[in-house]
Design a protein around this motif. Sequence first.
Motif, PDB file in Angstrom:
ATOM      1  N   GLY A  36      45.386  39.921  41.784  1.00 24.30           N
ATOM      2  CA  GLY A  36      43.999  39.719  42.216  1.00 24.30           C
ATOM      3  C   GLY A  36      43.883  39.539  43.717  1.00 24.30           C
ATOM      4  N   CYS A  37      44.917  38.959  44.358  1.00 24.43           N
ATOM      5  CA  CYS A  37      44.824  38.719  45.804  1.00 24.43           C
ATOM      6  C   CYS A  37      46.152  38.914  46.507  1.00 24.43           C
ATOM      7  N   PHE A  53      40.100  40.036  33.730  1.00 27.28           N
ATOM      8  CA  PHE A  53      41.120  40.195  34.766  1.00 27.28           C
ATOM      9  C   PHE A  53      41.809  38.868  35.084  1.00 27.28           C
ATOM     10  N   LEU A  99      40.912  31.515  39.557  1.00 26.19           N
ATOM     11  CA  LEU A  99      39.519  31.873  39.801  1.00 26.19           C
ATOM     12  C   LEU A  99      39.004  32.813  38.727  1.00 26.19           C
ATOM     13  N   CYS A 100      37.748  32.573  38.328  1.00 25.46           N
ATOM     14  CA  CYS A 100      37.063  33.464  37.400  1.00 25.46           C
ATOM     15  C   CYS A 100      35.674  33.671  37.971  1.00 25.46           C
ATOM     16  N   GLU A 113      46.093  32.893  45.904  1.00 23.95           N
ATOM     17  CA  GLU A 113      44.798  32.214  46.007  1.00 23.95           C
ATOM     18  C   GLU A 113      43.940  32.324  44.753  1.00 23.95           C
ATOM     19  N   LYS A 142      48.230  40.225  36.329  1.00 22.65           N
ATOM     20  CA  LYS A 142      47.335  40.943  37.242  1.00 22.65           C
ATOM     21  C   LYS A 142      47.520  40.550  38.700  1.00 22.65           C
TER      22      LYS A 142
END
Lengths: 769, 166
Positions: free
Chosen positions: B40-41, B102, B134-135, B45, B38
């Motif tokens: 995500g950023c 995700f 991160l979650c 990060e 995925k």
Amino acid sequence: MQDYSVIGKRLPRLDGMEIVTGKAKYTDDIVLPGTLAGKILTSEYPHARILHIDTSKAEKLSGVRGIITGKNVPMVQYGFANFVRDEYPLAFDKVRYIGDEIAAVAAIDEDIAEEALDLIEVEYEELPSVFDPEEAMKPGAPRIHEHAERNICSNHVSHVIGDVDKGFRESDYVREDRFVTQNVSHCFLETRNCLADFNANGELTFWTSTSSIYLDRFVLSHLLKIPVSKIKGNRPFVGGGFGGKGETVSCQICAALLSMKTGKPVKITLSREEQFIADRGRHRWIFELRTGAKKDGTIIAKQCRAIADAGAYNSLSFLILMHSVGYFDIVYRVPNVRYDGDMVYTNNPPCGAMRSFDCVQLRLADDSHMDMLARDLGIDTIDLYLKNVSGPGDLTASRYKLDSNGLRECIERVRDDSGWRDKRGRLPVGRGIGFAVGASIAGAKSSNDDPDASSALVKINEDGSVNLLIAAHDAGQGSRTVFSQTVAEELGIAIDDVKVNFVIDTDIIPQDQGSYASRTTIGLGNAVLAACRDAKRQIFEVVADQLHASAEDLEAKDGVIYLKGSPDGRVSFKDEGGALSLCLTSKKVVFPIIGRGHFEPETEPFDWKTGEGNISIAYGFTAKVAEVEVDTETGRVKVLNVTSASDVGKALNPLFLEGQDEGAIAMGIGQALFEKLELDKGQILNPSFSEYKIPTALDMPRTIRSTWVETLDPHSPFGAKGIGEAVIVPMPAAIANAVYDAVGVRINEFPITPDKILEEVEKKGKLGE
Amino acid sequence: MKCLIRLKVNGETYEIAVEPRKTLLDVIRNEIGLTGTKKGCNMGECGACTVLLDGKAVCSCLVLGVEADRREVITIEGLGNGVHPDPLQEAFVKHGAIQCGFCTPGMIMTARKLLDENPSPSEEEVREAICGNLCRCTGYVKIVEAVLDVARSEKGGRDAGLLSHR
């Protein structure tokens, strides 16, 4: 308590294997041949008139396939509440914040689209701007919207019950405090996106990450003048929402418009930075609180003056203000209450709905204030709450009907489970324990003219397998699985025989308004239950003939349909010769057997001037105790453990409830201690995860104890209530109160960062000398 | 100008012409079509794009596609054998360590790397290992539980000689 076979069990997610193997498709994973990439040009100015937009250079760039500006998009305003619609898909006359969408480009790839944005020339005339809601309300402040005098969204809200002035006069003690909260961003890992495909028949198909695919379809239909019958929305897997995907936004509308313009599929996926700017997170609130109490802790009067920064557009702000009124008195029994509130436009990025609809900020302020009041009175904080707590059957000052309310038990539970009595005031310096409460709606209308209805279909096949067709806007809460449990329980079959749709396709799946207001458990849950009962009734009529009984006397459990109270009268549900075999030969039913269910909660319309009205069919409650350690050298706060108890009505699946609670604890820690969108003259200074820090695995307490109070709400399937929002509400205040307990300082402007703690500790030290 | 690269992804060899500025993440997702990894950023990060590159856990958004030339990549789709999932994948489902999902592929890849290097991590070691992933949904509690559960059972399995060497 009733004995259930499937309900209440710690069953894993039915869609779990899809996710862990990487097979689950999210919107950005869906590829249509020839898809163009869309990019949006946004304003560099917080407030400016658009004089001219020149797209000619951009149009000439090789690979660009289409450009739209405010001039060639529908001049129809949209917005969540119909009486404060104040947005256009693209700004055409002026921009009101840094990030306001101006133009959109579709190109053969993202890099070219991005390059094209640089070639669009926008001529602005800068206007005076305002960034502070208190300033924005003053006479002579720049006017952001023509319709909004003094920049107040819609109207001032004033809610008065009893006589607060008299109440304060009769009080033995009155305390006043002022708190300011910060802007918080949702930070869902999947940014907002949309893939839109318009075809030559005038039909639009779109895929998007959303909490309400039907609302998106409605807004697109309203704006694009395409009938809903010609719009097909698809909601694949969704990477988090927390309230931030419940509103249709520019990137979705622009993807559709660009597809209509180019005749090709167009995908827009926001970058992380774009998401931080476009995100409509928590409001910055200013609360001035006043509470009067008797010496014994009985609260006589409570008053709140609330001002919130809505940012440049209303979004859901005015609706949030309505809820804030009710959240002020939901946890207490108070005879005299006054709430005055204003949502104020500024040139900051707009704010919107985020987990708990901003109840968390109100309770952060009020629970901090009450903790200090208790200390002033020399009463234990928990005892103060127990003396004044609301109870089951209460009608609150704001007309919320709390038919089920287990708040008292939640409070007692966390007091006992956390060792509060042994710890409060007895921990060494630097260690502290704090308490707070929370509540939230569990199923509400999004506005007065919204039906808020839920529907479900249950399809029973010849082999005994069952398809559940529902618009469960599951973004990880586990609702698909819980409703499959519901079907299994109600039909008395194994959960393995239930298959639920993971994708919502608006052409096929019966409508549900979406995942917001913690409404899914009750709303969709009741619809699923009704669909099961409809299907069961059809089967029971056939079985009743065989057993020479009445259908009303039959029950289904553990794979068997049986006559109540008769050990002999029983048939298997799906085995050869059982109920479904009977149905196959019966003329009374045809396969597949379809059960239809519908539910619409009975709620009261609310009064837009006062915020009064029973906006939700049920309310969830929670209490939390946090224990912290404050490093007095560095000011760093470590949350050591959290004890939590929540009135969930009935725990349908404890595994998912724990997940909601633990996630809320993380989010609450971030909000209490470090999360803040830093704004400088409307510019977000920290639009990335390295600058806007959210909790990692290292920031979490090592011990969390989550428990459930079961009050069996009368309106709900199996008595359950949605809790995803309520659980976050007490977390920041519990930490704030624990920090005070640890080091004796109170931070009134959140978040509680180390520098503020050190500054206050130093001030206090000087005073001590 | 595009460069021809040859890389092995989940055991299959691919020869792809990629633009030099394209990231490994984009190559995996858009050129090879494996969308389990995925974005995500896109800035290294959040950890959602974590894959194993020559056995090392990396953010694939921080690696250029051309850097992966002649190297071996394992993505979430390459764990387990297609029929039987990896024990971590099973444990994440069983423990409720997934919500929106995700972050999950990246999280599992990081956890896999940890357990390959350190079969018996302490809770703190697990937390350290996944602190770059991160979650926003779970609060990490069940993720840590799932990883520790697999560590216990894999170690038990290894000690008993039941698991072949990874």
